[in-house]
Design an enzyme around this catalytic site. Sequence first.
Site, PDB file in Angstrom:
ATOM      1  N   LEU A  17      33.004  34.691  38.631  1.00  0.00           N
ATOM      2  CA  LEU A  17      33.974  34.689  39.727  1.00  0.00           C
ATOM      3  C   LEU A  17      33.562  35.658  40.827  1.00  0.00           C
ATOM      4  O   LEU A  17      33.774  35.396  42.016  1.00  0.00           O
ATOM      5  CB  LEU A  17      35.366  35.050  39.199  1.00  0.00           C
ATOM      6  CG  LEU A  17      35.922  34.188  38.063  1.00  0.00           C
ATOM      7  CD1 LEU A  17      37.349  34.609  37.727  1.00  0.00           C
ATOM      8  CD2 LEU A  17      35.871  32.710  38.413  1.00  0.00           C
ATOM      9  N   VAL A  61      31.590  50.583  35.970  1.00  0.00           N
ATOM     10  CA  VAL A  61      32.912  50.968  36.469  1.00  0.00           C
ATOM     11  C   VAL A  61      33.702  51.816  35.473  1.00  0.00           C
ATOM     12  O   VAL A  61      34.737  52.384  35.829  1.00  0.00           O
ATOM     13  CB  VAL A  61      33.760  49.743  36.892  1.00  0.00           C
ATOM     14  CG1 VAL A  61      33.101  49.008  38.044  1.00  0.00           C
ATOM     15  CG2 VAL A  61      34.028  48.821  35.715  1.00  0.00           C
ATOM     16  N   TYR A 168      43.172  42.792  25.795  1.00  0.00           N
ATOM     17  CA  TYR A 168      42.949  42.111  27.072  1.00  0.00           C
ATOM     18  C   TYR A 168      44.267  41.915  27.835  1.00  0.00           C
ATOM     19  O   TYR A 168      44.352  42.197  29.040  1.00  0.00           O
ATOM     20  CB  TYR A 168      42.273  40.767  26.820  1.00  0.00           C
ATOM     21  CG  TYR A 168      41.832  40.057  28.072  1.00  0.00           C
ATOM     22  CD1 TYR A 168      40.794  40.559  28.847  1.00  0.00           C
ATOM     23  CD2 TYR A 168      42.443  38.864  28.480  1.00  0.00           C
ATOM     24  CE1 TYR A 168      40.379  39.915  30.000  1.00  0.00           C
ATOM     25  CE2 TYR A 168      42.029  38.209  29.628  1.00  0.00           C
ATOM     26  CZ  TYR A 168      41.005  38.737  30.388  1.00  0.00           C
ATOM     27  OH  TYR A 168      40.603  38.095  31.523  1.00  0.00           O
ATOM     28  N   LYS A 172      45.258  43.458  31.505  1.00  0.00           N
ATOM     29  CA  LYS A 172      45.557  42.607  32.659  1.00  0.00           C
ATOM     30  C   LYS A 172      47.026  42.716  33.081  1.00  0.00           C
ATOM     31  O   LYS A 172      47.373  42.550  34.252  1.00  0.00           O
ATOM     32  CB  LYS A 172      45.175  41.160  32.351  1.00  0.00           C
ATOM     33  CG  LYS A 172      43.674  40.954  32.185  1.00  0.00           C
ATOM     34  CD  LYS A 172      42.898  41.444  33.413  1.00  0.00           C
ATOM     35  CE  LYS A 172      41.424  41.128  33.332  1.00  0.00           C
ATOM     36  NZ  LYS A 172      40.686  41.551  34.563  1.00  0.00           N
TER      37      LYS A 172
END
Length: 263
Positions: A17, A61, A168, A172
């Site tokens: 993406l 990151v 996860y 999110k």
Amino acid sequence: MKIQDRTFVVSGGASGLGLATVHTILAAGGNVAILDLNADTGASVIQQLGPSHARFFTADVSDTDSIASAVKDTIQWIKETGKELGGVVAAAGVSTPAKIIDRHGEGFDMTGFDFVMGVNVRGSVDLCRQFLPHLVQVEPEGEDKERGVLVLVSSSAAFDGQPGQVSYAASKGAIASLTLPLTRDLARYGVRVVTIAPSLFDSGMTALMSDKVRASLMKVVEFPARAGKPEEFARVVKEAISNSMLNGTVIRLDGGMRMPSKM
């Protein structure tokens, strides 16, 4: 806000993406600083794109110093090109599926949980945190006096996480919850915040899914009955950058999909 002649940072920009977003920003006349882990992959991407309007900077990151180095190099490149910073697309993300209690009745290893939260949440916040001092110094443009935009990436799992998605879904969900307070913190500077929550999209992460999992998910996509295409995600990023009324919101990009509780 215009994309042309501005520089945008895309973490996780060397694949999936993120890479589709890079292509879309370049096609709209912007410059892109691609941040990702693998230097070889980054070099290959730049060879394909050409170095005129895109640069690759190695960045982990989950590591503050690594981000700081990438920020320094990106800002130096911006000074050389004269194309002001326009925003950050925080697209780097990971997933380590595991149920909180395994088949032997043991709790899962917190190392995996910490890894996912470190990349998806801490990494996104730290990336934005380190670029924002530069973004808020940009000369504002247009009647709205806008300086730039942060585009965060959540997931359908934030709202209907499946078994094995504790880590996860938590990460999110945190990104979705960060959207409004970040918006309120940054409004005075003319910086917007938009979060996109995709469902099943063709990417490196979904390529690791088993056939059983993929088939289960395909059954609950309303329309169109397929996985999303990276370029469809990228078009929403472009709109998030360009449309100044998009702010403080989480956009579900999922074809009406609601993930099932059982496979």
